[in-house]
Design an enzyme around this catalytic site. Structure first.
Site, PDB file in Angstrom:
ATOM      1  N   ARG A 260      70.938 -40.376  39.571  1.00 27.66           N
ATOM      2  CA  ARG A 260      72.117 -39.608  39.174  1.00 27.66           C
ATOM      3  C   ARG A 260      71.734 -38.667  38.035  1.00 27.66           C
ATOM      4  NH1 ARG A 260      76.485 -39.288  42.601  1.00 27.66           N
ATOM      5  NH2 ARG A 260      76.710 -41.280  43.668  1.00 27.66           N
ATOM      6  N   GLU A 289      76.006 -29.885  39.911  1.00 31.20           N
ATOM      7  CA  GLU A 289      75.594 -29.653  41.297  1.00 31.20           C
ATOM      8  C   GLU A 289      76.650 -28.840  42.030  1.00 31.20           C
ATOM      9  OE1 GLU A 289      74.514 -33.256  43.327  1.00 31.20           O
ATOM     10  OE2 GLU A 289      73.216 -33.950  41.711  1.00 31.20           O
ATOM     11  N   HIS A 308      69.555 -32.952  46.176  1.00 30.10           N
ATOM     12  CA  HIS A 308      70.253 -34.238  46.349  1.00 30.10           C
ATOM     13  C   HIS A 308      70.070 -34.749  47.781  1.00 30.10           C
ATOM     14  CE1 HIS A 308      73.712 -36.706  44.426  1.00 30.10           C
ATOM     15  NE2 HIS A 308      73.029 -37.463  45.256  1.00 30.10           N
TER      16      HIS A 308
END
Length: 351
Positions: A260, A289, A308
């Site tokens: 994360r 993001e 990601h």
């Protein structure tokens, strides 16, 4: 009984429906009525919807799709207070993620709705990806590939001062030792690395049986040539790796974060990389993001970036559907759920 498969373009509604149908057919139950909803992720980024942090789609389309529904299986649908209030027939939301961050758990409990999740669904994929990022960063694979495609033969990367290191004989520190960390440790040890782990919740006996040395976080950072982050993001772990802790790393260390973005304080990183104090940085997750156009690390050397993707395998999608389908089966048989996120709902008295 009506079940809504609120999938997306990764965990597809068809995967959910097939997994639930297979689960129920094993017990000889009649198949329920199914409805399907396809949410836009990942073609459109997830983000906050009302009070939930990471979701895809809108409250309006979900409320409409949930009409008369008792069970919903989803990965990203936004289960907010408004959605629960508008869906009185709902009894179970089975979330096919490692944590139900797209669900307002307090609202679910108030409305007597059980919420389950799917721990470990992407553990093999995320572990493999973390190892891949580590090797890419240590051996400058991405940079060499990019320059060769531009017509530049980087033979100078064979020079002693430019060449990378090996995992064999290195000390690798894992921040977090859950399902993903344990797989990473096994692979790293197969390369011949000595593995440290920092996790206040880890079972010491299990870690020792894995050949992993449990230490405190500061000790791990001081001793590790490679550090890979695998902790959950909570209030306690936000910016767990901050400026002070980054300063504990040995010169030239490699830092990998595929867990994360909020675990890592990004502000000190450009200077640490430009000075060589940090040898390489590999990121699959970010503090914002998608990353903005003026992202400070965009033009910094020795940075590996991916959008990601750590959990993005077809096997992850199938495991996610299977884990949630098993929970639906338990619920319909009146059994205890294996991964109930809001256990206090059981005191609400709603069947």
């Amino acid at each position: 009984m009506r079940i809504l498969a609120a999938g997306d373009h990764f965990v597809r509604p068809s995967l959910i429906r097939a997994a639930v149908s297979q689960e129920l057919s094993r017990t000889g139950r009649d198949l329920p009525e199914f409805a399907e909803l396809t949410l836009p992720w990942p073609h459109e980024p997830f983000g906050p919807v009302a009070e939930v942090r990471e979701a895809s789609g809108t409250e309006d389309e979900l409320v409409e799709a949930l009409a008369g529904t008792s069970v919903c299986v989803t990965q990203m649908a936004p289960f907010t207070e408004r959605v629960f209030a508008a869906s009185p027939a709902l009894r179970l939301v089975a979330v096919s993620r490692g944590g139900p961050v797209n669900v307002d758990l307090a609202a679910a409990t108030r409305h007597g709705v059980r919420v389950s999740f799917a721990p470990g669904r992407n553990a093999p994929a995320a572990a493999e990806f973390a190892v891949g990022l580590t090797l890419t960063a240590m051996r400058r694979i991405a940079a060499a590939d990019a320059e060769l495609k531009r017509g530049i033969w980087r033979g100078d990367l064979y020079a002693y001062e430019e060449s990378g290191g090996e995992l064999g004989g290195a000390t690798v520190g894992l921040v977090g030792y859950g399902a993903i960390g344990r797989i990473v440790a096994r692979v790293m040890r197969a390369f011949g690395a000595h593995v440290l782990a920092a996790d206040p919740y880890a079972d010491r006996a299990a870690a020792e049986a894995d050949g992993v040395e449990l230490v405190d976080l500061d000790t791990l950072l001081i001793r590790s040539q490679v550090v890979s982050l695998h902790a959950r993001l909570t209030e306690e772990t936000h910016h767990l790796i901050d400026s002070r802790r980054l300063g504990l790393l040995p010169d030239g260390a490699v830092l990998v974060n595929s867990a994360r973005g909020g675990l890592l304080d990004h502000a000190p990183l450009p200077q640490l990389l430009r000075s060589g104090r940090l040898g390489a940085l590999a990121l699959d997750v970010y503090d914002t993001e998608p990353i903005p156009a003026d992202w400070p690390l965009r033009d910094v050397p020795n940075v590996i970036t991916t959008p990601h993707l750590a959990g993005a395998t077809r096997q992850t999608a199938h495991r996610a559907a299977a884990i949630t389908a098993a929970e639906v089966g338990r619920f319909l048989r009146g059994e205890e759920l294996s991964h109930l996120a809001n256990s206090d709902v059981l005191a609400a008295g709603r069947p």
